[in-house]
Design a protein around this motif. Structure first.
Motif, short mmCIF file in Angstrom:
data_model
loop_
_atom_site.label_atom_id
_atom_site.label_comp_id
_atom_site.label_asym_id
_atom_site.label_seq_id
_atom_site.Cartn_x
_atom_site.Cartn_y
_atom_site.Cartn_z
N ALA A 197 9.62 3.78 -16.32
CA ALA A 197 10.27 2.47 -16.30
C ALA A 197 11.32 2.40 -15.20
N ALA A 198 12.05 3.50 -15.01
CA ALA A 198 13.11 3.53 -14.01
C ALA A 198 12.55 3.79 -12.61
N PHE A 199 11.29 4.13 -12.55
CA PHE A 199 10.63 4.53 -11.30
C PHE A 199 10.00 3.31 -10.65
N SER A 200 10.74 2.23 -10.54
CA SER A 200 10.16 1.02 -9.99
C SER A 200 10.95 0.54 -8.78
N ALA A 201 10.33 -0.30 -8.00
CA ALA A 201 10.96 -0.79 -6.78
C ALA A 201 10.40 -2.17 -6.45
N ARG B 266 1.28 6.79 -6.76
CA ARG B 266 0.20 7.74 -7.00
C ARG B 266 0.70 9.17 -6.88
N THR B 267 1.51 9.42 -5.84
CA THR B 267 1.95 10.78 -5.55
C THR B 267 2.94 11.30 -6.60
N ALA C 148 0.82 -1.21 0.00
CA ALA C 148 0.00 0.00 0.00
C ALA C 148 0.86 1.26 0.00
N ALA C 149 1.96 1.24 0.77
CA ALA C 149 2.86 2.40 0.79
C ALA C 149 3.48 2.61 -0.58
N LEU C 150 3.85 1.51 -1.23
CA LEU C 150 4.45 1.59 -2.56
C LEU C 150 3.46 2.19 -3.56
N GLU D 244 4.09 -3.38 -8.40
CA GLU D 244 2.66 -3.05 -8.45
C GLU D 244 2.02 -3.12 -7.06
N GLY D 245 2.79 -3.57 -6.06
CA GLY D 245 2.27 -3.62 -4.70
C GLY D 245 1.68 -4.97 -4.32
#
Lengths: 253, 253
Positions: A111-115, A100-101, A93-95, A136-137
């Motif tokens: 694409a690079a904004f993933s974790a 979202r923010t 949920a935090a991810l 995707e959480g």
């Protein structure tokens, strides 16, 4: 780049992560990728992070803030959830909230904004559990068939885990296994870097049994690294040579 | 998925490729990924392909058509270029032509519309040479420091190549090395599949010394695969166990 691994055994869970973060090869920094939420005697939860540092740090901050402000909102946080499954949902949920923010502003570079994350540990009333959380959480849980998860640069270090990892392993052998898996990764990808953070959690102890940082000068790691190279070359030499048609005999050299 | 590797030694060049192509996991087919252009006594050129099958087959067709129609256009083709460098440029040019022709129509799915190649062999007047050709049509050549190239699913099989591959190897040992590298890849990625095509070219022979297909029932490969697993476990057992703080002694189990 990052390499993190978590291995769930009968005796407990062992975690390891590298510490290198880069923004291009000329800007290399060392950041902690291992985070612990602990209430001694009641819960030990370990979170390993891979991917975009802005994202993973935001996730950790959100998790910490909801602990600090437990009297606000629904009050659910990493220190009071009653199962590891719920803890994994909190991380997911935090991810999603970070996506979202910040997602729209990052737009084209998404694409690079993933974790991704490895979450493991034990909360009183449960057995030790281990989860992998996707960008995707959503998430999956380790089973007896697949007792380990890897995130980041996982491929170089996977063959030895595939062959050796079993839930019945002793902790000392598991630590050796994780360090060998790291050694293979470090040799093949320069952007995964020492030192290595290693954490050992033993079943039903509810506290971190051992946590230490292993650097390149560590005598055990150096000996393991050299010994493993030597052992691989020795193992290679002992496999029967391919001789179909006496290929070397026929060679002009 | 694909795994191909080429290794340039003093004694010659050895090539190996898998044969599995898939369009989703329920549609698996076997295609040759190893192509030979040969004029005995004068040239042996081997081309390994990875990536989108429509692209790689089009590249091969273009190369073959310019041999069949050598009296048209500039007449330069794989059978009359005088250096391997020129052969690599031909492959790159054919790849660029495919991208020009089909690229626009594929549009949004362009990411999957990529291909890469390993090109190696010898043309009379030169030493054996080995190239890797990228999706953009540019390429690099193997050196003494880095005598091998891999395309496709390359990471699982790289650690053993990094440790063992040297230009002085005998061909039989090089064949063993490539098959071990394949074995690691096959175990960790189910979409890389047997059989394996293997080709051995010996320096200054100008013909394919040996080319064969190795399937899962091949006695040597089976013995190598089992032997390597056994050797790795043995090597693992022989590395000193991690014992910092007697972690297993302190454990409750």
């Amino acid at each position: 780049m990052t390499y993190c691994v978590g291995l769930r055994l009968d005796r407990g869970i062992i975690f390891a992560s590298d510490t290198r973060t880069n923004a291009g090869f000329d800007n290399i920094a060392c950041f902690r990728k291992m985070h612990v939420f602990e209430k001694k005697g009641e819960r030990t939860i370990v979170l390993l992070t891979a991917g975009n540092l802005a994202v993973t740090q935001s996730v950790i901050s959100l998790l910490n803030e909801s602990i600090a402000h437990a009297d606000e909102g629904d009050g659910v946080n990493m220190m009071n959830v009653t199962t590891l499954f719920q803890a994994a949902r909190l991380v997911g949920a935090a991810l999603r909230e970070v996506h979202r923010t910040d997602g729209e502003a990052l737009g084209a570079t998404a694409a690079a904004f993933s974790a991704s994350f490895i979450l493991g540990g034990q909360i009183k009333g449960e057995k030790p559990r281990l989860f992998q959380i996707y960008n995707e959480g959503n998430f999956i849980e380790a089973t007896v068939d697949t007792p380990f998860f890897q995130i980041g640069e996982h491929k170089y270090g996977k063959p030895i885990l595939d062959r050796v990892a079993v839930p019945e392993m002793r902790m000392g052998d598991a630590a050796k296994l994780l360090l060998i898996s790291f050694d293979s990764t470090l040799r093949s990808n320069l952007s995964v870097g020492m030192p290595i953070d290693m954490l050992i959690y033993r079943t039903d102890t509810y506290f971190v049994g051992e946590q230490r940082r292993i650097d390149a000068d560590d005598p055990y790691f150096r000996s393991l690294s050299n010994g493993w190279s030597e052992a691989l070359r020795h193992a290679f030499a002992n496999i029967e040579t391919y001789t179909n048609g006496d290929i070397d005999e026929k060679a002009p050299h």
